[in-house]
Design a protein around this motif. Structure first.
Motif, PDB file in Angstrom:
ATOM      1  N   LEU A   1       0.828  -1.204   0.000  1.00  0.00           N
ATOM      2  CA  LEU A   1       0.000   0.000   0.000  1.00  0.00           C
ATOM      3  C   LEU A   1       0.862   1.253   0.000  1.00  0.00           C
ATOM      4  CD1 LEU A   1      -2.736   1.427   0.236  1.00  0.00           C
ATOM      5  CD2 LEU A   1      -2.573   1.154   2.729  1.00  0.00           C
ATOM      6  N   LEU A   2       1.867   1.281   0.878  1.00  0.00           N
ATOM      7  CA  LEU A   2       2.746   2.450   0.953  1.00  0.00           C
ATOM      8  C   LEU A   2       3.558   2.611  -0.332  1.00  0.00           C
ATOM      9  CD1 LEU A   2       3.767   4.777   2.689  1.00  0.00           C
ATOM     10  CD2 LEU A   2       5.471   3.227   3.671  1.00  0.00           C
TER      11      LEU A   2
ATOM     12  N   LEU B   1       4.708   5.533  -5.300  1.00  0.00           N
ATOM     13  CA  LEU B   1       4.856   5.573  -6.758  1.00  0.00           C
ATOM     14  C   LEU B   1       3.843   6.534  -7.385  1.00  0.00           C
ATOM     15  CD1 LEU B   1       5.457   1.789  -7.566  1.00  0.00           C
ATOM     16  CD2 LEU B   1       7.140   3.650  -7.526  1.00  0.00           C
ATOM     17  N   THR B   2       2.616   6.517  -6.860  1.00  0.00           N
ATOM     18  CA  THR B   2       1.593   7.447  -7.357  1.00  0.00           C
ATOM     19  C   THR B   2       1.979   8.890  -7.065  1.00  0.00           C
ATOM     20  OG1 THR B   2      -0.105   5.771  -6.952  1.00  0.00           O
ATOM     21  CG2 THR B   2      -0.860   8.033  -7.283  1.00  0.00           C
ATOM     22  N   THR B   3       2.543   9.118  -5.875  1.00  0.00           N
ATOM     23  CA  THR B   3       3.004  10.451  -5.497  1.00  0.00           C
ATOM     24  C   THR B   3       4.086  10.932  -6.452  1.00  0.00           C
ATOM     25  OG1 THR B   3       2.522  10.035  -3.161  1.00  0.00           O
ATOM     26  CG2 THR B   3       4.037  11.839  -3.658  1.00  0.00           C
ATOM     27  N   ILE B   4       5.052  10.061  -6.751  1.00  0.00           N
ATOM     28  CA  ILE B   4       6.141  10.430  -7.660  1.00  0.00           C
ATOM     29  C   ILE B   4       5.605  10.717  -9.058  1.00  0.00           C
ATOM     30  CG2 ILE B   4       8.214   9.579  -8.836  1.00  0.00           C
ATOM     31  CD1 ILE B   4       8.873   7.992  -6.316  1.00  0.00           C
ATOM     32  N   LEU B   5       4.810   9.795  -9.587  1.00  0.00           N
ATOM     33  CA  LEU B   5       4.303   9.950 -10.953  1.00  0.00           C
ATOM     34  C   LEU B   5       3.383  11.162 -11.072  1.00  0.00           C
ATOM     35  CD1 LEU B   5       3.589   6.199 -11.851  1.00  0.00           C
ATOM     36  CD2 LEU B   5       5.466   7.640 -12.664  1.00  0.00           C
ATOM     37  N   GLY B   6       2.503  11.355 -10.076  1.00  0.00           N
ATOM     38  CA  GLY B   6       1.558  12.471 -10.124  1.00  0.00           C
ATOM     39  C   GLY B   6       2.248  13.818 -10.067  1.00  0.00           C
ATOM     40  N   ASN B   7       3.169  13.988  -9.119  1.00  0.00           N
ATOM     41  CA  ASN B   7       3.863  15.266  -8.997  1.00  0.00           C
ATOM     42  C   ASN B   7       4.813  15.503 -10.163  1.00  0.00           C
ATOM     43  OD1 ASN B   7       3.185  16.679  -6.327  1.00  0.00           O
ATOM     44  ND2 ASN B   7       3.529  14.578  -5.646  1.00  0.00           N
ATOM     45  N   LEU B   8       5.454  14.438 -10.649  1.00  0.00           N
ATOM     46  CA  LEU B   8       6.340  14.579 -11.808  1.00  0.00           C
ATOM     47  C   LEU B   8       5.550  14.951 -13.051  1.00  0.00           C
ATOM     48  CD1 LEU B   8       9.303  14.322 -12.664  1.00  0.00           C
ATOM     49  CD2 LEU B   8       8.862  11.921 -13.203  1.00  0.00           C
ATOM     50  N   LEU B   9       4.357  14.376 -13.200  1.00  0.00           N
ATOM     51  CA  LEU B   9       3.503  14.700 -14.345  1.00  0.00           C
ATOM     52  C   LEU B   9       3.120  16.175 -14.339  1.00  0.00           C
ATOM     53  CD1 LEU B   9       1.778  13.849 -16.789  1.00  0.00           C
ATOM     54  CD2 LEU B   9      -0.061  13.292 -15.178  1.00  0.00           C
ATOM     55  N   ILE B  10       2.686  16.681 -13.169  1.00  0.00           N
ATOM     56  CA  ILE B  10       2.303  18.092 -13.085  1.00  0.00           C
ATOM     57  C   ILE B  10       3.496  18.989 -13.359  1.00  0.00           C
ATOM     58  CG2 ILE B  10       1.584  19.898 -11.468  1.00  0.00           C
ATOM     59  CD1 ILE B  10      -0.355  17.981 -10.242  1.00  0.00           C
ATOM     60  N   PHE B  11       4.649  18.664 -12.805  1.00  0.00           N
ATOM     61  CA  PHE B  11       5.852  19.474 -13.033  1.00  0.00           C
ATOM     62  C   PHE B  11       6.211  19.530 -14.516  1.00  0.00           C
ATOM     63  CE2 PHE B  11      10.496  19.693 -13.505  1.00  0.00           C
ATOM     64  CZ  PHE B  11      10.734  20.929 -12.920  1.00  0.00           C
ATOM     65  N   LEU B  12       6.194  18.381 -15.191  1.00  0.00           N
ATOM     66  CA  LEU B  12       6.574  18.334 -16.608  1.00  0.00           C
ATOM     67  C   LEU B  12       5.544  19.027 -17.485  1.00  0.00           C
ATOM     68  CD1 LEU B  12       7.965  14.678 -16.872  1.00  0.00           C
ATOM     69  CD2 LEU B  12       9.258  16.821 -16.848  1.00  0.00           C
ATOM     70  N   VAL B  13       4.258  18.826 -17.180  1.00  0.00           N
ATOM     71  CA  VAL B  13       3.204  19.457 -17.984  1.00  0.00           C
ATOM     72  C   VAL B  13       3.280  20.976 -17.891  1.00  0.00           C
ATOM     73  CG1 VAL B  13       0.703  19.833 -18.097  1.00  0.00           C
ATOM     74  CG2 VAL B  13       1.605  17.512 -17.992  1.00  0.00           C
TER      75      VAL B  13
ATOM     76  N   ALA C   1      12.608  11.938   1.542  1.00  0.00           N
ATOM     77  CA  ALA C   1      13.335  12.031   2.811  1.00  0.00           C
ATOM     78  C   ALA C   1      12.891  10.977   3.817  1.00  0.00           C
ATOM     79  CB  ALA C   1      13.159  13.424   3.415  1.00  0.00           C
ATOM     80  N   THR C   2      11.675  10.456   3.670  1.00  0.00           N
ATOM     81  CA  THR C   2      11.157   9.543   4.696  1.00  0.00           C
ATOM     82  C   THR C   2      10.610   8.225   4.160  1.00  0.00           C
ATOM     83  OG1 THR C   2       9.007  10.669   4.579  1.00  0.00           O
ATOM     84  CG2 THR C   2      10.558  11.415   6.279  1.00  0.00           C
ATOM     85  N   ILE C   3       9.849   8.261   3.070  1.00  0.00           N
ATOM     86  CA  ILE C   3       9.119   7.055   2.651  1.00  0.00           C
ATOM     87  C   ILE C   3      10.027   5.895   2.250  1.00  0.00           C
ATOM     88  CG2 ILE C   3       7.437   6.131   1.012  1.00  0.00           C
ATOM     89  CD1 ILE C   3       5.957   8.720   1.090  1.00  0.00           C
ATOM     90  N   PRO C   4      11.117   6.104   1.480  1.00  0.00           N
ATOM     91  CA  PRO C   4      11.971   4.947   1.153  1.00  0.00           C
ATOM     92  C   PRO C   4      12.473   4.197   2.390  1.00  0.00           C
ATOM     93  CG  PRO C   4      12.514   6.788  -0.263  1.00  0.00           C
ATOM     94  CD  PRO C   4      11.559   7.307   0.766  1.00  0.00           C
ATOM     95  N   LYS C   5      12.858   4.933   3.422  1.00  0.00           N
ATOM     96  CA  LYS C   5      13.320   4.279   4.651  1.00  0.00           C
ATOM     97  C   LYS C   5      12.169   3.577   5.352  1.00  0.00           C
ATOM     98  CE  LYS C   5      16.388   3.198   7.710  1.00  0.00           C
ATOM     99  NZ  LYS C   5      17.404   2.176   7.381  1.00  0.00           N
ATOM    100  N   MET C   6      10.972   4.155   5.308  1.00  0.00           N
ATOM    101  CA  MET C   6       9.803   3.508   5.890  1.00  0.00           C
ATOM    102  C   MET C   6       9.511   2.197   5.167  1.00  0.00           C
ATOM    103  SD  MET C   6       7.514   6.964   6.336  1.00  0.00           S
ATOM    104  CE  MET C   6       5.957   6.119   6.508  1.00  0.00           C
TER     105      MET C   6
END
Length: 312
Positions: free
Chosen positions: A30-31, A36-48, A76-81
């Protein structure tokens, strides 16, 4: 305790979610999906925003900076979590713990400043529309964004410096889902009242000052919008603020209750729940808030998809 008898702690154990041993694999999936959704979503908005010239306006400039910021904030936190959910040895080095605290708080402070800048942008656009193009120039937008980053990166230096000088002699089990000031301070082998006070003052000034500035902007925005004669005009004005205001309420709702308090901690489950809200859910929800509620971004995504041959 005599200083000569201290056995200095070189690593901490992050307990994370101690009551989910039976469902750790499901929580990991789940996390991971959220991350992954957080990365893809924010990266999509930044690139668009970067690629679509129709979105090269101050408002979307700040939205793209916010999306880029969320990528670092979650890293800063999620990969370690995620790693701790799979590993039996949930350790982090002392220096690694301090680095995690530094980047988490510096990027969090940057987000506070950026959300304040976005509120000021909306204030100028709605309350002073004739002066808006003159005041909110591209050069000023860049300066504001750089100022937010520099202010955020400098923010936790004093607190980190004070914590790095504290003696830690055990126990070394952090009762939290990642390294943060309150749970780390509770493990020090000395009085930390000065550290708690400094953390409280700095966090309160930073969080309350920016939150009050945002509220001030919206009080004036609401006052101006209510004077617009047509209902359609009011809806249009409010729609330009809805996404930003939603993000502000979710983000500040968590950090106000977590950091603007003198007590080191409330219940551990309370702290963990708040940490999930502002460290995981807010960055995850931001792309949906800015895309699903924003017609211009949805249209820009379609244009870029057609240009890339993804849509006919």
């Amino acid at each position: 305790m005599n200083a000569g008898n201290w056995s200095r702690v070189t690593e901490f154990i992050i307990l994370g979610f101690p009551h989910v041993q039976g469902v750790r694999a499901y929580l990991f999936l789940l996390l991971l999906l959220i991350y992954l959704t957080t990365i893809l979503g924010n990266l999509l908005i930044f690139l668009v925003v970067c690629l679509d010239s129709r979105l090269h306006t101050p408002m979307y400039h700040f939205v793209s900076v916010l999306s880029l910021l969320e990528l670092g904030y979650t890293a800063a936190t999620i990969p370690k979590m995620l790693s701790n959910l799979l590993s039996e040895k949930k350790t982090i080095s002392f220096s690694g713990c301090l680095l995690q605290i530094y980047f988490f708080h510096s990027l969090g402070a940057t987000e506070c400043y950026l959300l304040t800048a976005m509120a000021y942008d909306r204030y100028l656009a709605i309350c002073q529309p004739l002066h808006y193009p003159i005041r909110m120039t591209p050069a000023l937008c860049v300066k504001i964004a750089v100022g937010c980053w520099l202010g955020g990166l400098a923010g936790p230096v004093a607190e980190i410096s004070l914590v790095s000088r504290l003696p830690f002699c055990g126990p070394n089990r952090i009762q939290h889902i990642f390294c943060d000031f309150p749970p780390v301070l509770s493990l020090a082998c000395t009085d930390t009242s000065i550290n708690v006070l400094v953390d409280f003052v700095i966090s309160s000034c930073k969080i309350l000052a920016t939150f009050l500035l945002i509220l001030s902007s919206y009080v004036q925005i609401i006052h101006t919008v209510l004077r617009i004669p047509s209902a359609a005009g009011k809806r249009k004005a409010f729609s330009t603020c809805a996404s930003h205001l939603t993000v502000v309420l979710i983000f500040y709702g968590g950090i106000l209750f977590m950091y603007v308090r003198l007590k080191k901690s409330y219940s551990l489950d309370y702290d963990r729940a708040l940490a999930v809200v502002y460290s995981v859910l807010t960055p995850f929800l931001n792309p949906f808030i800015y895309s699903l509620r924003n017609k211009e971004i949805k249209e820009a995504v379609r244009r870029q998809a057609k240009r890339a041959g993804i849509l006919e």
